[in-house]
Scaffold this motif. Sequence first.
Motif, PDB file in Angstrom:
ATOM      1  N   ASP A 102       0.808  -1.226   0.000  1.00 31.97           N
ATOM      2  CA  ASP A 102       0.000   0.000   0.000  1.00 31.97           C
ATOM      3  C   ASP A 102       0.840   1.275   0.000  1.00 31.97           C
ATOM      4  OD1 ASP A 102      -2.215  -1.588  -0.050  1.00 31.97           O
ATOM      5  OD2 ASP A 102      -2.794  -1.227   2.028  1.00 31.97           O
ATOM      6  N   PHE A 103       1.500   1.549   1.121  1.00 29.36           N
ATOM      7  CA  PHE A 103       2.353   2.741   1.187  1.00 29.36           C
ATOM      8  C   PHE A 103       3.448   2.541   2.227  1.00 29.36           C
ATOM      9  CE2 PHE A 103      -1.480   3.554   3.772  1.00 29.36           C
ATOM     10  CZ  PHE A 103      -0.912   3.668   5.033  1.00 29.36           C
ATOM     11  N   CYS A 104       4.544   3.255   1.983  1.00 29.91           N
ATOM     12  CA  CYS A 104       5.693   3.248   2.889  1.00 29.91           C
ATOM     13  C   CYS A 104       6.159   4.691   2.979  1.00 29.91           C
ATOM     14  CB  CYS A 104       6.792   2.348   2.328  1.00 29.91           C
ATOM     15  SG  CYS A 104       8.302   2.327   3.317  1.00 29.91           S
ATOM     16  N   LEU A 105       5.886   5.338   4.121  1.00 28.32           N
ATOM     17  CA  LEU A 105       6.095   6.773   4.245  1.00 28.32           C
ATOM     18  C   LEU A 105       6.938   7.114   5.476  1.00 28.32           C
ATOM     19  CD1 LEU A 105       2.406   7.871   3.573  1.00 28.32           C
ATOM     20  CD2 LEU A 105       4.270   7.784   1.901  1.00 28.32           C
ATOM     21  N   GLY A 106       7.702   8.190   5.398  1.00 27.96           N
ATOM     22  CA  GLY A 106       8.427   8.686   6.573  1.00 27.96           C
ATOM     23  C   GLY A 106       9.290   7.623   7.217  1.00 27.96           C
ATOM     24  N   GLY A 107       8.939   7.293   8.454  1.00 30.25           N
ATOM     25  CA  GLY A 107       9.695   6.282   9.181  1.00 30.25           C
ATOM     26  C   GLY A 107       9.734   4.941   8.488  1.00 30.25           C
ATOM     27  N   GLY A 108       8.725   4.646   7.692  1.00 29.69           N
ATOM     28  CA  GLY A 108       8.736   3.401   6.925  1.00 29.69           C
ATOM     29  C   GLY A 108       9.903   3.348   5.962  1.00 29.69           C
ATOM     30  N   THR A 124       2.267  -0.217  -4.582  1.00 30.55           N
ATOM     31  CA  THR A 124       2.798   0.389  -3.356  1.00 30.55           C
ATOM     32  C   THR A 124       3.475   1.720  -3.676  1.00 30.55           C
ATOM     33  OG1 THR A 124       3.183  -1.802  -2.390  1.00 30.55           O
ATOM     34  CG2 THR A 124       4.343   0.044  -1.391  1.00 30.55           C
ATOM     35  N   ARG A 125       3.273   2.698  -2.781  1.00 32.47           N
ATOM     36  CA  ARG A 125       3.863   4.028  -2.954  1.00 32.47           C
ATOM     37  C   ARG A 125       4.891   4.273  -1.852  1.00 32.47           C
ATOM     38  NH1 ARG A 125       2.764   6.726  -7.552  1.00 32.47           N
ATOM     39  NH2 ARG A 125       2.196   8.710  -6.584  1.00 32.47           N
ATOM     40  N   PHE A 126       6.005   4.865  -2.246  1.00 30.54           N
ATOM     41  CA  PHE A 126       7.090   5.173  -1.319  1.00 30.54           C
ATOM     42  C   PHE A 126       7.296   6.691  -1.292  1.00 30.54           C
ATOM     43  CE2 PHE A 126       7.692   0.864  -2.573  1.00 30.54           C
ATOM     44  CZ  PHE A 126       8.357   0.213  -1.552  1.00 30.54           C
ATOM     45  N   PRO A 160       5.209  11.075  -3.361  1.00 31.30           N
ATOM     46  CA  PRO A 160       5.629   9.673  -3.388  1.00 31.30           C
ATOM     47  C   PRO A 160       5.808   9.162  -4.815  1.00 31.30           C
ATOM     48  CG  PRO A 160       3.275   9.779  -3.040  1.00 31.30           C
ATOM     49  CD  PRO A 160       3.771  11.208  -3.067  1.00 31.30           C
ATOM     50  N   ILE A 161       6.462   8.031  -4.956  1.00 32.10           N
ATOM     51  CA  ILE A 161       6.622   7.392  -6.257  1.00 32.10           C
ATOM     52  C   ILE A 161       6.130   5.957  -6.186  1.00 32.10           C
ATOM     53  CG2 ILE A 161       8.568   8.838  -6.932  1.00 32.10           C
ATOM     54  CD1 ILE A 161      10.413   6.472  -6.293  1.00 32.10           C
TER      55      ILE A 161
END
Length: 252
Positions: A102-108, A124-126, A160-161
């Motif tokens: 799904d998504f991986c943001l900031g601390g992810g 999935t978005r980073f 994000p990409i």
Amino acid sequence: MTITLSSSDGIAEIVMDNPPVNALTVAGWYELADVVTQAGRDPQVGAVVLRAEGKGFNAGVDIKEMQSTEGFDALVGANRGCYAAFKAVYECEVPVIAAVHDFCLGGGIGLVGNADVIVAAEGTRFGLPEVNQGALGAATHLARLVPQHRMREMVYTAEPIDVSLLAAWGSVSRVVPKDELRSAAFEIAEKICTKSRSVIRRAKESLNGIDPVDVNRSYRFEQGFTFELNLTGVSDEARDAFVEKRDADYSS
């Protein structure tokens, strides 16, 4: 909030489950650091799979906790907790395979950037939305995933990409349908576990030793600017706007 650890056939599986978006509290970051370290120290473990349940892999720190806490305790705690968790993944005694959806943001990004192998679900978005919250950090880890100029653009724009780009760059090992994500991660872990535990542990240690960037020191340097921004007051306005679901009113 739940962070679970289970082991079978040499594979330790760590699962984050903190609805609604797997943003971790200060305590959560420290707990994750402890669990990852514990898994790596188990002599029976040959590889770690790090994944999440629910919506998204990880949305970073819990902004609401930070804004509801008086003073700077939550800010300092989040910075130190993230540092501990990212460091634990990087220094885990065995390879860490991140299974991202799904998504991986900031601390992810800090967790995934410090992992050894990455598999991800389609779509999935980073991203690093840090500047939107008046903060900095994890560009150190994003730079391990994307080329330098794309990393800078992502930091400045907070956009994000898609995972397809990371796969094209070779950062992500496999992109699979979401229902195949866990099995794809375990397939890689199983291959690693056919090797000598001692050899794999020394391989991990040696690869960390030849890294061109000291990720721990580099990330700590970034964090210093987050504290500087907080002293100006701009960070509080950014986080208040996020919690209140409005546009931030910046004077600088």
